[in-house]
Structures are given as C-alpha cells and as structure tokens.
Motif scaffolding. Sequence first.
Motif, PDB file in Angstrom:
ATOM      1  N   ALA A   1      31.677   2.286 -40.257  1.00 14.99           N
ATOM      2  CA  ALA A   1      30.517   1.434 -39.998  1.00 14.99           C
ATOM      3  C   ALA A   1      30.613   0.852 -38.583  1.00 14.99           C
ATOM      4  N   SER A   2      29.492   0.871 -37.869  1.00  9.93           N
ATOM      5  CA  SER A   2      29.435   0.319 -36.521  1.00  9.93           C
ATOM      6  C   SER A   2      28.992  -1.139 -36.624  1.00  9.93           C
ATOM      7  N   ILE A   3      29.893  -2.055 -36.225  1.00  6.28           N
ATOM      8  CA  ILE A   3      29.618  -3.482 -36.392  1.00  6.28           C
ATOM      9  C   ILE A   3      29.885  -4.257 -35.109  1.00  6.28           C
ATOM     10  N   ARG A   4      29.333  -5.470 -35.068  1.00  8.91           N
ATOM     11  CA  ARG A   4      29.603  -6.427 -33.989  1.00  8.91           C
ATOM     12  C   ARG A   4      30.117  -7.699 -34.637  1.00  8.91           C
ATOM     13  N   VAL A   5      31.321  -8.124 -34.242  1.00 16.23           N
ATOM     14  CA  VAL A   5      31.944  -9.311 -34.817  1.00 16.23           C
ATOM     15  C   VAL A   5      32.368 -10.265 -33.710  1.00 16.23           C
ATOM     16  N   THR A   6      32.447 -11.530 -34.068  1.00 12.67           N
ATOM     17  CA  THR A   6      32.827 -12.574 -33.126  1.00 12.67           C
ATOM     18  C   THR A   6      33.883 -13.448 -33.770  1.00 12.67           C
ATOM     19  N   GLY A   7      34.902 -13.802 -32.987  1.00 12.15           N
ATOM     20  CA  GLY A   7      35.942 -14.675 -33.526  1.00 12.15           C
ATOM     21  C   GLY A   7      36.863 -15.184 -32.435  1.00 12.15           C
ATOM     22  N   SER A   8      37.657 -16.146 -32.815  1.00 14.19           N
ATOM     23  CA  SER A   8      38.631 -16.751 -31.914  1.00 14.19           C
ATOM     24  C   SER A   8      39.899 -15.890 -31.904  1.00 14.19           C
ATOM     25  N   LEU A   9      40.415 -15.612 -30.720  1.00 15.83           N
ATOM     26  CA  LEU A   9      41.606 -14.780 -30.610  1.00 15.83           C
ATOM     27  C   LEU A   9      42.826 -15.542 -31.116  1.00 15.83           C
ATOM     28  N   GLN A  10      43.463 -14.999 -32.154  1.00 15.89           N
ATOM     29  CA  GLN A  10      44.654 -15.603 -32.749  1.00 15.89           C
ATOM     30  C   GLN A  10      45.931 -15.052 -32.126  1.00 15.89           C
ATOM     31  N   SER A  11      45.918 -13.749 -31.827  1.00 16.67           N
ATOM     32  CA  SER A  11      47.084 -13.131 -31.197  1.00 16.67           C
ATOM     33  C   SER A  11      46.644 -11.857 -30.492  1.00 16.67           C
ATOM     34  N   TYR A  12      47.474 -11.441 -29.526  1.00 19.06           N
ATOM     35  CA  TYR A  12      47.209 -10.194 -28.816  1.00 19.06           C
ATOM     36  C   TYR A  12      48.531  -9.591 -28.369  1.00 19.06           C
ATOM     37  N   SER A  13      48.685  -8.280 -28.584  1.00 19.52           N
ATOM     38  CA  SER A  13      49.873  -7.557 -28.159  1.00 19.52           C
ATOM     39  C   SER A  13      49.479  -6.516 -27.127  1.00 19.52           C
ATOM     40  N   VAL A  14      50.010  -6.636 -25.922  1.00 26.10           N
ATOM     41  CA  VAL A  14      49.747  -5.668 -24.865  1.00 26.10           C
ATOM     42  C   VAL A  14      50.336  -4.311 -25.249  1.00 26.10           C
ATOM     43  N   GLU A  15      51.513  -4.309 -25.853  1.00 27.35           N
ATOM     44  CA  GLU A  15      52.200  -3.064 -26.213  1.00 27.35           C
ATOM     45  C   GLU A  15      51.407  -2.226 -27.205  1.00 27.35           C
ATOM     46  N   THR A  16      50.816  -2.865 -28.203  1.00 24.68           N
ATOM     47  CA  THR A  16      50.082  -2.128 -29.235  1.00 24.68           C
ATOM     48  C   THR A  16      48.573  -2.161 -29.033  1.00 24.68           C
ATOM     49  N   ALA A  17      48.089  -2.959 -28.074  1.00 26.55           N
ATOM     50  CA  ALA A  17      46.654  -3.139 -27.817  1.00 26.55           C
ATOM     51  C   ALA A  17      45.930  -3.642 -29.061  1.00 26.55           C
ATOM     52  N   ARG A  18      46.619  -4.489 -29.841  1.00 25.56           N
ATOM     53  CA  ARG A  18      46.039  -5.040 -31.066  1.00 25.56           C
ATOM     54  C   ARG A  18      45.778  -6.527 -30.899  1.00 25.56           C
ATOM     55  N   ALA A  19      44.562  -6.899 -31.205  1.00 26.40           N
ATOM     56  CA  ALA A  19      44.170  -8.302 -31.186  1.00 26.40           C
ATOM     57  C   ALA A  19      43.832  -8.705 -32.611  1.00 26.40           C
ATOM     58  N   VAL A  20      44.041  -9.963 -32.924  1.00 26.89           N
ATOM     59  CA  VAL A  20      43.620 -10.501 -34.215  1.00 26.89           C
ATOM     60  C   VAL A  20      42.642 -11.625 -33.908  1.00 26.89           C
ATOM     61  N   ILE A  21      41.407 -11.482 -34.432  1.00 31.83           N
ATOM     62  CA  ILE A  21      40.409 -12.536 -34.272  1.00 31.83           C
ATOM     63  C   ILE A  21      40.158 -13.179 -35.620  1.00 31.83           C
ATOM     64  N   ALA A  22      39.733 -14.450 -35.588  1.00 32.46           N
ATOM     65  CA  ALA A  22      39.473 -15.177 -36.828  1.00 32.46           C
ATOM     66  C   ALA A  22      38.234 -16.041 -36.670  1.00 32.46           C
ATOM     67  N   ASP A  23      37.583 -16.254 -37.794  1.00 29.16           N
ATOM     68  CA  ASP A  23      36.448 -17.167 -37.886  1.00 29.16           C
ATOM     69  C   ASP A  23      36.598 -17.851 -39.237  1.00 29.16           C
ATOM     70  N   GLY A  24      36.975 -19.118 -39.213  1.00 31.80           N
ATOM     71  CA  GLY A  24      37.279 -19.812 -40.460  1.00 31.80           C
ATOM     72  C   GLY A  24      38.514 -19.188 -41.067  1.00 31.80           C
ATOM     73  N   ALA A  25      38.454 -18.880 -42.364  1.00 31.14           N
ATOM     74  CA  ALA A  25      39.604 -18.296 -43.065  1.00 31.14           C
ATOM     75  C   ALA A  25      39.635 -16.777 -42.983  1.00 31.14           C
ATOM     76  N   SER A  26      38.639 -16.164 -42.359  1.00 30.40           N
ATOM     77  CA  SER A  26      38.554 -14.701 -42.277  1.00 30.40           C
ATOM     78  C   SER A  26      39.093 -14.204 -40.944  1.00 30.40           C
ATOM     79  N   SER A  27      39.802 -13.084 -41.001  1.00 32.30           N
ATOM     80  CA  SER A  27      40.339 -12.514 -39.765  1.00 32.30           C
ATOM     81  C   SER A  27      40.192 -10.995 -39.787  1.00 32.30           C
ATOM     82  N   LEU A  28      40.367 -10.396 -38.611  1.00 37.00           N
ATOM     83  CA  LEU A  28      40.247  -8.951 -38.476  1.00 37.00           C
ATOM     84  C   LEU A  28      41.132  -8.494 -37.323  1.00 37.00           C
ATOM     85  N   VAL A  29      41.816  -7.364 -37.532  1.00 37.35           N
ATOM     86  CA  VAL A  29      42.610  -6.751 -36.476  1.00 37.35           C
ATOM     87  C   VAL A  29      41.673  -5.878 -35.646  1.00 37.35           C
TER      88      VAL A  29
END
Length: 123
Positions: A28-56
């Motif tokens: 599914a093609s989606i657009r999401v918005t959230g506050s950056l909780q963590s980011y790893s340069v090595e893996t290029a993985r960010a975790v964003i959150a909005d309230g209690a919900s988060s997404l890698v």
Amino acid sequence: MESSPAVKPGTPISLQDLRSSELFKHGASIRVTGSLQSYSVETARAVIADGASSLVVNTRHLSGITFRVGCLYQFIGELLLCPNADTNLLARVGRNVDGMDLHLYHQSLLVLRQFEVERAGPT
C-alpha cells in the motif's frame, strides 16, 4: 518503448489509524507523519511515532535529509508487511515538517475521509 508502472500517490493516514485501516496491506502506498524517535545511519532505519503508535521507516532511497530525533517528519512510500519482521515503510519521499500542527493535521484527515465517503455515495 516499454512504459513503467505508474507510481501510486501516498494516501495520507495517521499512524494511529494505520493498523485498523484497509490501507494496512503489503505494498500500500501511504503518507505518514510522526516525531522521529530514533535513527540509525548504518541501517538507514528511522522510527517515527504519533501518540502510542509507531512505525519503522526504511530511508535507504532518501538523500539530502538530516535526521534529528524529536523533529517531525512526513514520509511517502510503500508499506512492507513481512512475517517475522517489523512492519515498515520503504520511503521514496521524506521531509522535515517541524511546525506542522499535528492536531489540525489529524482534523484535516477526518474531514478528507468524510468527503471521500460522501463523494462515493451509496454503494
């Protein structure tokens, strides 16, 4: 000349509504918005959150973005649902949206959904 498949627009959805939505499916093609909780340069993985919900968010295709924990980001990409792995978004677009009023943004998403339902009419 062979044409490439069209890129689907990212349907806006809040992180809180994502898992209970019909959009919660692989690819599914989606657009999401959230506050950056963590980011790893090595893996290029960010975790964003909005309230209690988060997404890698997999950011390997993005360039020119400086990631700062605590800042607000918006991503457009394809949802990847993999067994035995985190659900994540393969981002093709990302931007810092600090200053966005998230409460107002959530209200606009509700109005958009109501409009879409009214426009679709009876089924």
